[in-house]
Scaffold this motif. Structure first.
Motif, PDB file in Angstrom:
ATOM      1  N   GLU A  22      11.606  -1.993 -12.020  1.00  0.00           N
ATOM      2  CA  GLU A  22      10.185  -1.849 -12.031  1.00  0.00           C
ATOM      3  C   GLU A  22       9.435  -2.210 -10.956  1.00  0.00           C
ATOM      4  O   GLU A  22      10.089  -3.068 -10.236  1.00  0.00           O
ATOM      5  N   PRO A  23       8.383  -1.616 -10.641  1.00  0.00           N
ATOM      6  CA  PRO A  23       7.774  -1.983  -9.076  1.00  0.00           C
ATOM      7  C   PRO A  23       6.996  -3.314  -9.355  1.00  0.00           C
ATOM      8  O   PRO A  23       6.545  -3.830 -10.575  1.00  0.00           O
ATOM      9  N   VAL A  24       7.139  -4.218  -8.405  1.00  0.00           N
ATOM     10  CA  VAL A  24       6.551  -5.491  -8.238  1.00  0.00           C
ATOM     11  C   VAL A  24       5.283  -5.364  -7.028  1.00  0.00           C
ATOM     12  O   VAL A  24       5.450  -4.410  -6.220  1.00  0.00           O
ATOM     13  N   GLU A  25       4.335  -6.140  -7.144  1.00  0.00           N
ATOM     14  CA  GLU A  25       3.194  -5.995  -6.208  1.00  0.00           C
ATOM     15  C   GLU A  25       3.844  -6.291  -4.853  1.00  0.00           C
ATOM     16  O   GLU A  25       4.373  -7.552  -4.877  1.00  0.00           O
ATOM     17  N   MET A  26       3.345  -5.798  -3.773  1.00  0.00           N
ATOM     18  CA  MET A  26       3.769  -6.038  -2.262  1.00  0.00           C
ATOM     19  C   MET A  26       2.973  -7.255  -1.918  1.00  0.00           C
ATOM     20  O   MET A  26       1.899  -7.324  -1.894  1.00  0.00           O
ATOM     21  N   PRO A  27       3.861  -7.949  -0.955  1.00  0.00           N
ATOM     22  CA  PRO A  27       3.067  -9.127  -0.186  1.00  0.00           C
ATOM     23  C   PRO A  27       2.050  -8.463   0.704  1.00  0.00           C
ATOM     24  O   PRO A  27       2.242  -7.545   1.169  1.00  0.00           O
ATOM     25  N   ARG A  28       0.834  -9.140   0.899  1.00  0.00           N
ATOM     26  CA  ARG A  28       0.039  -8.648   1.869  1.00  0.00           C
ATOM     27  C   ARG A  28       0.428  -8.301   3.117  1.00  0.00           C
ATOM     28  O   ARG A  28       0.009  -7.374   3.739  1.00  0.00           O
ATOM     29  N   ARG A  29       1.148  -8.970   3.836  1.00  0.00           N
ATOM     30  CA  ARG A  29       1.717  -8.519   5.274  1.00  0.00           C
ATOM     31  C   ARG A  29       2.260  -7.202   5.340  1.00  0.00           C
ATOM     32  O   ARG A  29       2.039  -6.330   6.182  1.00  0.00           O
ATOM     33  N   TYR A  30       3.122  -7.075   4.158  1.00  0.00           N
ATOM     34  CA  TYR A  30       3.987  -5.802   4.284  1.00  0.00           C
ATOM     35  C   TYR A  30       3.094  -4.427   3.743  1.00  0.00           C
ATOM     36  O   TYR A  30       3.206  -3.317   3.973  1.00  0.00           O
ATOM     37  N   PHE A  31       1.944  -5.042   3.013  1.00  0.00           N
ATOM     38  CA  PHE A  31       0.827  -3.982   2.496  1.00  0.00           C
ATOM     39  C   PHE A  31       0.288  -3.389   3.770  1.00  0.00           C
ATOM     40  O   PHE A  31       0.033  -2.222   3.797  1.00  0.00           O
ATOM     41  N   VAL A  32      -0.320  -4.329   4.542  1.00  0.00           N
ATOM     42  CA  VAL A  32      -0.936  -4.056   5.697  1.00  0.00           C
ATOM     43  C   VAL A  32      -0.140  -3.166   6.618  1.00  0.00           C
ATOM     44  O   VAL A  32      -0.702  -2.232   7.089  1.00  0.00           O
ATOM     45  N   GLU A  33       1.122  -3.545   6.647  1.00  0.00           N
ATOM     46  CA  GLU A  33       2.015  -2.740   7.476  1.00  0.00           C
ATOM     47  C   GLU A  33       2.167  -1.172   7.082  1.00  0.00           C
ATOM     48  O   GLU A  33       2.210  -0.283   7.800  1.00  0.00           O
ATOM     49  N   MET A  34       2.314  -1.098   5.729  1.00  0.00           N
ATOM     50  CA  MET A  34       2.351   0.047   4.956  1.00  0.00           C
ATOM     51  C   MET A  34       1.272   0.930   5.500  1.00  0.00           C
ATOM     52  O   MET A  34       1.018   2.193   5.519  1.00  0.00           O
ATOM     53  N   VAL A  35      -0.210   0.424   5.193  1.00  0.00           N
ATOM     54  CA  VAL A  35      -1.522   1.010   5.508  1.00  0.00           C
ATOM     55  C   VAL A  35      -1.159   1.461   7.144  1.00  0.00           C
ATOM     56  O   VAL A  35      -1.428   2.912   7.544  1.00  0.00           O
ATOM     57  N   MET A  36      -0.966   0.663   8.054  1.00  0.00           N
ATOM     58  CA  MET A  36      -0.671   1.271   9.457  1.00  0.00           C
ATOM     59  C   MET A  36       0.324   2.182   9.458  1.00  0.00           C
ATOM     60  O   MET A  36       0.340   3.347  10.376  1.00  0.00           O
ATOM     61  N   ASP A  37       1.378   2.217   8.799  1.00  0.00           N
ATOM     62  CA  ASP A  37       2.528   3.361   8.897  1.00  0.00           C
ATOM     63  C   ASP A  37       2.055   4.497   8.239  1.00  0.00           C
ATOM     64  O   ASP A  37       2.129   5.468   9.039  1.00  0.00           O
ATOM     65  N   ARG A  38       1.457   4.318   7.384  1.00  0.00           N
ATOM     66  CA  ARG A  38       0.579   5.661   7.106  1.00  0.00           C
ATOM     67  C   ARG A  38      -0.519   6.406   7.801  1.00  0.00           C
ATOM     68  O   ARG A  38      -0.439   7.518   7.808  1.00  0.00           O
ATOM     69  N   ILE A  39      -1.322   5.204   8.402  1.00  0.00           N
ATOM     70  CA  ILE A  39      -2.207   5.971   9.416  1.00  0.00           C
ATOM     71  C   ILE A  39      -1.570   6.443  10.475  1.00  0.00           C
ATOM     72  O   ILE A  39      -1.804   7.794  10.889  1.00  0.00           O
ATOM     73  N   ALA A  40      -0.514   5.991  11.059  1.00  0.00           N
ATOM     74  CA  ALA A  40       0.339   6.566  11.973  1.00  0.00           C
ATOM     75  C   ALA A  40       0.984   7.760  11.744  1.00  0.00           C
ATOM     76  O   ALA A  40       1.103   8.740  12.559  1.00  0.00           O
ATOM     77  N   ALA A  41       1.707   7.814  10.632  1.00  0.00           N
ATOM     78  CA  ALA A  41       2.472   9.170  10.100  1.00  0.00           C
ATOM     79  C   ALA A  41       1.446  10.242  10.128  1.00  0.00           C
ATOM     80  O   ALA A  41       1.589  11.103  10.525  1.00  0.00           O
ATOM     81  N   SER A  42       0.174   9.954   9.475  1.00  0.00           N
ATOM     82  CA  SER A  42      -0.791  11.114   9.223  1.00  0.00           C
ATOM     83  C   SER A  42      -1.064  11.493  10.806  1.00  0.00           C
ATOM     84  O   SER A  42      -1.375  12.529  10.990  1.00  0.00           O
TER      85      SER A  42
END
Length: 178
Positions: free
Chosen positions: A95-115
Motif C-alpha cells: 500500500e502507499p505510505v505518505e511521502m516525507p515532506r522534503r521528497y514531496f517538495v522535490e516531487m512538486v518541483m519535478d512535476r513543474i519542470a516536466a510540465s
C-alpha cells in the motif's frame, strides 16, 4: 541524433529542478535529482524511445507492455510517490505510505519542470495540476499526499510560482500543518 536530444532534454529538466530546489532550500536534492537518468539502464531506453513531447518511458511501455527504465528509476528516486509503498502488516498488501515532506517538495518541483519541458511555449502554471487531474495515479498515491499535491498545484495555478515556492519553503519544509 536521438541520444543527443534525449541528453539535452533530461539535462534541461535536471537544471530546472535544481534551480527550483535551490529556491526552496533543498540544495542536496537539487544537486542529485534524477542522476539515475544518466545510467546505462535508463539512458539507453530513453534515447531509443525519445520523442521530445512526452516521457520515453510511456513509449517503451506501449511497445513492450512495461517500462524497464521506469522500474529502475522509481526504485532509486524518492521524489516519486511510487517509491513510497510498503507491506501493510495488517492487510498484508502493498500500500502507499505518505511521502516525507522534503521528497514531496522535490516531487512538486519535478512535476513543474516536466510540465515546462514537455509543454514548451504552451506551458502555464496550471499545467502540472492539469496533468495530475487527467492521469491515473490515484491507486498508488497516498490519499494525504494526493490532497497536499492537489493543494500545492492549485496554489501554483492560482497564485503563481513565487508565492507557491514561498509556501513550500516556509510552511511545508518547516513542518507546519497545511
Amino acid at each position: 541524433m536521438k541520444p543527443w536530444q534525449h541528453f539535452k532534454t533530461i539535462t534541461h529538466h535536471r537544471l530546472l529542478v535544481m534551480g527550483y530546489c535551490f529556491r526552496v532550500g533543498l540544495i542536496r536534492q537539487g544537486l542529485t535529482h534524477d542522476l539515475s537518468k544518466y545510467s546505462p539502464t535508463e539512458f539507453r531506453i530513453g534515447a531509443r524511445y525519445y520523442q521530445g513531447t512526452r516521457s520515453p518511458n510511456a513509449a517503451e511501455r506501449e511497445a513492450i507492455g512495461y517500462s524497464t527504465a521506469w522500474m529502475h528509476h522509481k526504485g532509486r528516486n524518492r521524489h516519486h510517490y511510487e517509491y513510497w509503498t510498503d507491506l501493510n502488516p495488517v492487510s498484508r498488501q502493498y500500500e502507499p505510505v505518505e511521502m516525507p515532506r522534503r521528497y514531496f517538495v522535490e516531487m512538486v518541483m519535478d512535476r513543474i519542470a516536466a510540465s515546462r519541458v514537455y509543454k514548451g511555449k504552451t506551458y502555464t502554471d496550471g499545467a502540472a495540476l492539469e496533468y495530475l487531474e487527467t492521469s491515473r495515479e490515484s491507486p498508488l498515491l497516498h490519499p494525504e499526499t494526493r490532497r497536499k499535491l492537489t493543494l500545492v498545484l492549485t496554489m501554483l495555478r492560482d497564485r503563481g510560482e513565487k508565492e507557491t515556492f514561498r509556501f513550500l519553503r516556509k510552511t511545508v519544509l518547516t513542518g507546519k500543518p497545511f
